[in-house]
Design a protein around this motif. Sequence first.
Motif, PDB file in Angstrom:
ATOM      1  N   VAL A   1     -33.659 -67.056 -12.640  1.00 28.75           N
ATOM      2  CA  VAL A   1     -34.880 -66.289 -12.346  1.00 28.75           C
ATOM      3  C   VAL A   1     -34.902 -65.041 -13.230  1.00 28.75           C
ATOM      4  CG1 VAL A   1     -36.391 -65.380 -10.597  1.00 28.75           C
ATOM      5  CG2 VAL A   1     -34.696 -67.095  -9.972  1.00 28.75           C
ATOM      6  N   SER A   2     -34.294 -63.903 -12.807  1.00 28.85           N
ATOM      7  CA  SER A   2     -34.001 -62.893 -13.822  1.00 28.85           C
ATOM      8  C   SER A   2     -32.718 -62.145 -13.483  1.00 28.85           C
ATOM      9  CB  SER A   2     -35.176 -61.947 -14.047  1.00 28.85           C
ATOM     10  OG  SER A   2     -35.365 -61.134 -12.932  1.00 28.85           O
ATOM     11  N   GLY A   3     -31.701 -62.901 -13.080  1.00 28.81           N
ATOM     12  CA  GLY A   3     -30.370 -62.330 -12.909  1.00 28.81           C
ATOM     13  C   GLY A   3     -30.326 -61.227 -11.876  1.00 28.81           C
ATOM     14  N   TYR A   4     -29.582 -60.180 -12.208  1.00 31.45           N
ATOM     15  CA  TYR A   4     -29.356 -59.107 -11.237  1.00 31.45           C
ATOM     16  C   TYR A   4     -30.636 -58.369 -10.878  1.00 31.45           C
ATOM     17  CZ  TYR A   4     -29.215 -56.478 -15.577  1.00 31.45           C
ATOM     18  OH  TYR A   4     -29.523 -55.955 -16.800  1.00 31.45           O
ATOM     19  N   MET A   5     -31.733 -58.557 -11.630  1.00 34.40           N
ATOM     20  CA  MET A   5     -32.975 -57.839 -11.343  1.00 34.40           C
ATOM     21  C   MET A   5     -33.909 -58.633 -10.449  1.00 34.40           C
ATOM     22  SD  MET A   5     -34.012 -55.960 -14.866  1.00 34.40           S
ATOM     23  CE  MET A   5     -33.821 -57.353 -15.955  1.00 34.40           C
ATOM     24  N   THR A   6     -33.480 -59.859 -10.056  1.00 36.33           N
ATOM     25  CA  THR A   6     -34.399 -60.771  -9.369  1.00 36.33           C
ATOM     26  C   THR A   6     -35.097 -60.124  -8.167  1.00 36.33           C
ATOM     27  OG1 THR A   6     -32.977 -62.587 -10.001  1.00 36.33           O
ATOM     28  CG2 THR A   6     -34.565 -63.022  -8.264  1.00 36.33           C
ATOM     29  N   GLU A   7     -34.338 -59.429  -7.309  1.00 36.16           N
ATOM     30  CA  GLU A   7     -34.895 -58.926  -6.047  1.00 36.16           C
ATOM     31  C   GLU A   7     -35.589 -57.579  -6.198  1.00 36.16           C
ATOM     32  OE1 GLU A   7     -35.202 -60.499  -3.446  1.00 36.16           O
ATOM     33  OE2 GLU A   7     -33.706 -62.110  -3.456  1.00 36.16           O
ATOM     34  N   TYR A   8     -35.547 -56.978  -7.388  1.00 31.27           N
ATOM     35  CA  TYR A   8     -36.099 -55.636  -7.521  1.00 31.27           C
ATOM     36  C   TYR A   8     -37.593 -55.692  -7.805  1.00 31.27           C
ATOM     37  CZ  TYR A   8     -31.580 -53.436  -7.316  1.00 31.27           C
ATOM     38  OH  TYR A   8     -30.369 -52.982  -6.884  1.00 31.27           O
ATOM     39  N   SER A   9     -38.301 -54.688  -7.271  1.00 26.99           N
ATOM     40  CA  SER A   9     -39.735 -54.648  -7.509  1.00 26.99           C
ATOM     41  C   SER A   9     -40.155 -53.198  -7.717  1.00 26.99           C
ATOM     42  CB  SER A   9     -40.493 -55.235  -6.312  1.00 26.99           C
ATOM     43  OG  SER A   9     -40.281 -54.399  -5.203  1.00 26.99           O
ATOM     44  N   GLY A  10     -41.377 -53.020  -8.188  1.00 28.97           N
ATOM     45  CA  GLY A  10     -41.967 -51.686  -8.283  1.00 28.97           C
ATOM     46  C   GLY A  10     -41.131 -50.718  -9.090  1.00 28.97           C
ATOM     47  N   MET A  11     -40.961 -49.524  -8.520  1.00 28.83           N
ATOM     48  CA  MET A  11     -40.317 -48.420  -9.223  1.00 28.83           C
ATOM     49  C   MET A  11     -38.891 -48.744  -9.633  1.00 28.83           C
ATOM     50  SD  MET A  11     -41.353 -45.689 -10.293  1.00 28.83           S
ATOM     51  CE  MET A  11     -40.393 -44.696 -11.406  1.00 28.83           C
ATOM     52  N   ARG A  12     -38.136 -49.445  -8.745  1.00 30.21           N
ATOM     53  CA  ARG A  12     -36.734 -49.706  -9.072  1.00 30.21           C
ATOM     54  C   ARG A  12     -36.615 -50.706 -10.213  1.00 30.21           C
ATOM     55  NH1 ARG A  12     -34.408 -46.979  -5.035  1.00 30.21           N
ATOM     56  NH2 ARG A  12     -35.726 -46.914  -3.209  1.00 30.21           N
ATOM     57  N   PHE A  13     -37.534 -51.682 -10.261  1.00 25.09           N
ATOM     58  CA  PHE A  13     -37.551 -52.606 -11.400  1.00 25.09           C
ATOM     59  C   PHE A  13     -37.854 -51.828 -12.680  1.00 25.09           C
ATOM     60  CE2 PHE A  13     -39.733 -55.351 -14.381  1.00 25.09           C
ATOM     61  CZ  PHE A  13     -38.806 -56.355 -14.506  1.00 25.09           C
ATOM     62  N   LEU A  14     -38.816 -50.887 -12.557  1.00 22.30           N
ATOM     63  CA  LEU A  14     -39.202 -50.082 -13.718  1.00 22.30           C
ATOM     64  C   LEU A  14     -38.002 -49.282 -14.229  1.00 22.30           C
ATOM     65  CD1 LEU A  14     -41.728 -49.369 -15.384  1.00 22.30           C
ATOM     66  CD2 LEU A  14     -41.962 -47.354 -13.971  1.00 22.30           C
ATOM     67  N   LEU A  15     -37.168 -48.780 -13.294  1.00 22.01           N
ATOM     68  CA  LEU A  15     -35.981 -48.021 -13.709  1.00 22.01           C
ATOM     69  C   LEU A  15     -35.032 -48.899 -14.529  1.00 22.01           C
ATOM     70  CD1 LEU A  15     -35.028 -45.795 -10.666  1.00 22.01           C
ATOM     71  CD2 LEU A  15     -35.690 -45.060 -12.932  1.00 22.01           C
ATOM     72  N   PHE A  16     -34.815 -50.149 -14.068  1.00 25.29           N
ATOM     73  CA  PHE A  16     -33.977 -51.058 -14.853  1.00 25.29           C
ATOM     74  C   PHE A  16     -34.572 -51.273 -16.239  1.00 25.29           C
ATOM     75  CE2 PHE A  16     -31.885 -52.878 -10.982  1.00 25.29           C
ATOM     76  CZ  PHE A  16     -30.604 -52.615 -11.399  1.00 25.29           C
ATOM     77  N   PHE A  17     -35.905 -51.425 -16.260  1.00 18.65           N
ATOM     78  CA  PHE A  17     -36.608 -51.673 -17.513  1.00 18.65           C
ATOM     79  C   PHE A  17     -36.447 -50.483 -18.459  1.00 18.65           C
ATOM     80  CE2 PHE A  17     -40.456 -52.438 -20.038  1.00 18.65           C
ATOM     81  CZ  PHE A  17     -40.288 -53.780 -20.276  1.00 18.65           C
TER      82      PHE A  17
END
Lengths: 171, 341
Positions: free
Chosen positions: B231-247
Amino acid sequence: MIAQNIAFGILAASSVLAAIRMVTTKNVVHAALYLVVVLGSVAANYILLAAEFVAVVQLLVYIGAIVVLFLFGVMLTRAKLGHEGELDNDQRGLAAVTALLILGILGYVLVDYFGDDKLPQLNRTHEQLNATRGTGAVGNAIFSTYLIPFEVVSVLLLAALVGAIVLARRD
Amino acid sequence: MILAALPYWESTIIRVVLVLAAVLLPAGTFVYVFLFKMMSFMQSRLGPMEAGPYGSLQLLAEVGKSLQKEDIFPERADRTLFALAPYIVVGSVLLVYVVIPFGPDAWFANLDTGIFYALAVSSLSVIGILVAGWASANKYSLMGGLRAAGQLIAYELPMVLAVVGVVIQAGSLNLIQIVNSQANGSIFGFGALGNPFILTQFVAFGLFLMAAQAELSQAPFDMPVAESELVSGYMTEYSGMRFLLFFIGEFASAGAFAALAATLFLGGWWLPGLDLNANYMNVIGPIVVLTKMMLVAFLIFWFRFTYPRFREDQLQTLAWKYLIPISLANIMVTAVLKVVF
C-alpha cells in the motif's frame, strides 16, 4: 557556570526518569524508546563537557545503530501493542545486587580519586580548547598513543561479527 | 557578522526561523519543479495546470487540502507513538540543515565535527520510521518499517565511507573548512578552478548519490513504500497533517542530502573567480548553494523517475557486496595518494 549547572540538572533528571520508566514500562518497544532518551541525555552531557566528537559518536553508534537494531529485533519477534503481562522475571534480587555493586564501585572510585578537588577554572578560547581536546586531538591520540588498544578492539569486534554469523548460519 | 552583535537568545531565534525557511523553501521547490512538473513531462503529460498560472499554486492547494482532512488514528494503534513518529522524522531532517554553510558568515552552527554530525542526526529518522510502522497496528506498515530500517542501516555505511574520502582530502570534518580547501586547492598545480572534490572524488560522489537515493527510500530503492506490495509502507495509516509531515520530511531530506553533496563535492557557496571570504558572498553564497542543490536534486529525481524498483535481496546485495567494498577501496586509494602528493 550557572547555565551549565541548570542544563546538567535537567539532563540528569530526564535520564534518571527515563531509565526508571525503561525498566518499569510494560511494553518492550516503549522500553527501547525510553533507552533513546537515556542515551540522548548522555550525549548531551558529553556536549556539556565540550567533548563534541564523543557526543556525535554516541548519537551515531548507540541511538542510530544499536537502538535501531533493538527495535528491529523486537519488532521481528515479539512486539505486541499495549501491555504485556509476563515481562518481569524472578531475577530482581540479583539485578538489585549488581546495580548496588556497580554504584558502590563507581562512587568509591570517584570519591577516592577526586575527593574534594574542584575542577580548575579554564579561561581558554574555543580554538585553544579544540587544539587540545577537539576532534583532531582525539584522532591523533587514537592513532598514536592508543594505536595498539584501538586495533585490538577492532579485532575483537571482527571476532564477534564472525561468531554471530557462525551462530546464525547453521548449515 | 550582524547576528554576532545580537544577544545569544535573539540570534538563536533568528537562526531557528532561518533554518525553517532553509528547510521548507527547497522542499516546496522540489515538489513543484521535480515531482509535479518534471515527472509529468517525462511521462508526456502536463501535470497540475489549474491552481494558479501554470499550476504554480498547486502546492498551497495541497497543503490546504491536507490541513482540512480528519486526523485519523487506527483503533488499535499506540496513540502517543503514532502521533509522535512524524515529528521524529522531521526533527532529524531539521537538525541536518543546522550545519550546512551558506556563506563565509551565513551558517547556523559552525561545528568542529560538521559532516559527521550531519550523518549522525540523519540516521535518527530511522527510529521515527520504525515507530510509525509499529504503532500503526497494521501488517503492511510494520513490513514497510522493517524494510526501511534494514535498508537505511545498510546504506548508511557506504554513505559514511564515501564521505571519508572527501574528509581525507580536505583534512577536516568541518564543512566550512571543506569548502575552503576546495576553493584553495589545485589539481597538479592548476588552481584556477580550485579543486571541487567532484573532480578527484568522483567515485565517492557516485556512491554518495546512490546511498542518498536509498536513504530517501526513493525508486529504484523504494521497497519500504512499494505501492504494489505494501500500500504505502509505514505511511499507510497516516492521513492529513501527519501524512503531510512525512511528505515534508521526505523532500526536506532530499534537500539536505543535495545540500550536503553540493557542499562536499561541488564547492559549497564558492564559485571559481569569486572571493571566498568577501562580505558579498553572504548574499551570493545562499543563491549559489541553492543552485547547486537544484542540480544535485535534478540528478536524484531523474533517477527516481527513470529506474524500476529493486528486489529486496538485490538491494541488500548492492549495498553490502558492491558499494561498501568500492568505498573502502576509494578510501585506500585516497589515503595513498594523499601521502604521495
